[in-house]
Design an enzyme around this catalytic site. Structure first.
Site, short mmCIF file in Angstrom:
data_model
loop_
_atom_site.label_atom_id
_atom_site.label_comp_id
_atom_site.label_asym_id
_atom_site.label_seq_id
_atom_site.Cartn_x
_atom_site.Cartn_y
_atom_site.Cartn_z
N LYS A 171 -5.03 -5.09 -13.71
CA LYS A 171 -4.98 -4.05 -12.65
C LYS A 171 -4.10 -2.68 -13.10
CE LYS A 171 -3.95 -3.55 -7.62
NZ LYS A 171 -3.46 -4.34 -6.45
N SER A 216 -6.40 -3.82 -2.34
CA SER A 216 -6.41 -2.94 -3.53
C SER A 216 -6.74 -3.15 -4.77
CB SER A 216 -5.09 -2.40 -3.43
OG SER A 216 -4.07 -3.22 -3.99
N SER A 259 -4.08 -8.33 -1.41
CA SER A 259 -4.85 -7.40 -2.11
C SER A 259 -5.68 -8.13 -3.30
CB SER A 259 -4.16 -6.25 -2.84
OG SER A 259 -3.88 -5.28 -1.95
#
Ligand code: GLN
Length: 481
Positions: A79, A154, A178
């Site tokens: 990420k 997210s 997330s």
């Protein structure tokens, strides 16, 4: 052709039957095949085929030197809020455009040391604030299962990288759900361990008391092996706990017989989509069939989780994000004097959702309101954590719930921030209490994946994985049907 499992990749690489460069070549081909780029699924904020190839060579050198760790030869997508030194780390934000970290996150070092191959930086909601990966300065990511829909957020890019078959393992981050929520939306496995189990050093802070690094896998085993590698004590993170890390990938060796599973009634409200309830109950029925006992339990303060989360998280975020000021990191916009520069940099650099959180956080921490909001929220947070302690002390080993109240929604469908916040209604509790939690596929509705969630006692990830392996084995292909 999709990549073999993490276990197979590791075994074949260590035995010399497969080269890391061939593995990476396949991942690159797959990324192109599924249109992972900007004008397609938009899975990566930053990727560079040469960077991936260089990491493949480094991984094979490490192997030759005898370092055949748990993810040897396994490509892992990362990420964009986890610091890497060979690709940018921009948190999906304009304000960090062009920022390349001078140091590496501990989890990335651990990956490399285990022989894994870092593979690109995945797209995300700006500073991990969101549930759809629509709030990225680099455009929304599309769900590989249904490209007109969001992948969740997210960590939507990481979930999509696994769902699209580019990698078997990816790193994400969790503050309120997330990893688990996008895992549910994309039909993959997503896990966050106990708070303190995985180092946050090099994870760009959103809300430090809630933040976790999490792991995605195509299967429970991929996720278990990924978590095994990144977990462990880190002296560079003061909240990291010095506790031995068990072999999570061996949790499946124990059958489900005798396991006590709690079904918390607050996670199955009247308003829950009847079809999601039915899939969860079918999963519970299977586990009963495997010898587990299912008990109805209550976590009475569950409904307070979203209000508490949206006080605590923005409060901590407003403090953490003050460092992005045009001086210390990233982009600077020149304005009138120093104050003008701050204003121009921050207004131009942050998107609407991040700005909303900073305003909210600053408000709840301000002198006249601190006691009314922040202190009270912290008290209620304790009540939520106590709920978990009480059920686990009553002899319940794991809790099973839906991961999300809905399946993946169409891109652009939710414009009301509050409605978006409700996506985390079943996941935020585990971050507030710090207990381990994971999501795995339990079936589909109208072709869209549905996730089931397990939560367990602090540091008892083994029991959580034991349940997850058992359920996955029992569901077989039905998990994706
Ligand atoms: N969706 C939640 C939020 O917007 C949780 C995000 C997260 O876990 N990072 O804050």
């Amino acid at each position: 052709m999709s990549l073999p499992s993490a276990a197979e990749l590791r075994e074949d690489t260590i035995a010399g039957r497969r080269s890391t460069t061939e593995t990476v070549r396949q991942a690159i081909v797959r990324a192109h095949e599924v249109h992972a780029g900007r004008d397609g699924l938009n899975i990566f904020a930053w990727s560079d085929d040469d960077d991936a190839r260089a990491h493949a060579v480094a991984a094979s050198d490490a192997l030759r030197d005898g370092n055949g760790g748990g993810l040897a030869g396994v490509p892992v997508a990362i990420k964009d809020n986890i610091a890497t030194t060979t690709l940018p780390t921009t948190c999906g934000s304009r304000i960090l455009e062009g920022y390349v970290s001078p140091y590496e996150a501990t989890v990335v070092t651990k990956l490399r040391e285990s022989g894994a191959i870092p593979f690109g930086k995945t797209n995300m909601d700006e500073f991990a604030m969101g549930s759809s990966t629509e709030h990225s300065a680099y455009g929304p990511t599309r769900n590989p299962i249904a490209p007109d829909r969001v992948p969740g957020g997210s960590s939507g890019g990481s979930a999509a990288a696994v769902a699209a078959g580019i990698v078997r393992v990816a790193l994400g981050s969790e503050t309120g759900g997330s990893v688990r929520q996008p895992a549910a939306f994309c039909g993959v496995v997503g896990v966050k361990a106990t708070y303190g189990r995985v180092s946050r050093y090099g994870l760009v802070a959103f809300a430090s008391s809630l933040d976790h690094v999490g792991v995605f896998g195509a299967t429970v085993d991929d996720a278990a092996r990924g978590l095994r590698v990144v977990a462990g004590h880190d002296p560079r993170d003061s909240t990291s706990v010095d506790s031995p890390v068990p072999d999570f990938h061996r949790a499946g060796e124990r059958p489900l017989a005798g396991l006590v599973i709690g079904r918390p009634l607050e996670y199955f409200p009247e308003s829950l989509d009847g079809r999601i309830r039915a899939l969860c109950d079918a999963a519970l029925q299977r586990m009963r069939g495997l010898g587990a006992e299912v008990r109805d339990v209550s976590l009475p303060n569950t409904a307070l989780a979203i209000p508490v989360y949206y006080i605590v998280a923005p409060a901590e975020a407003s403090a953490n994000l003050s460092r992005f000021d045009g001086v210390r990191y990233g982009r600077r916009v020149v304005g009138d004097g120093l104050r003008g520069m701050y204003e121009a940099t921050r207004s131009g650099g942050f998107g609407a959702e991040v700005t909303r959180r900073i305003l909210l956080g600053t408000y709840v921490l301000s002198a006249g309101y601190y006691d009314a909001y922040y202190r009270k929220a912290q008290r209620v947070r304790t009540l939520i954590a106590d709920d978990f302690t009480r059920v686990f002390n009553s002899g319940v080993d794991v809790l099973f719930t839906p991961t999300t109240p809905t399946t993946a929604f169409p891109i652009g469908a939710i414009s009301d921030p509050f409605e978006m916040y409700m996506s985390d209604i079943f996941t935020a509790t585990a971050n507030l209490a710090g207990v381990p939690a994971m999501s795995q596929p339990i079936g589909r509705l109208d072709g869209l994946p549905v996730g089931g969630q397990f939560m367990a006692r602090h540091f008892d990830e083994m029991t959580m994985f034991r349940a997850a392996y058992g359920l996955e084995r029992s569901l077989g292909a039905e998990a994706q049907a």
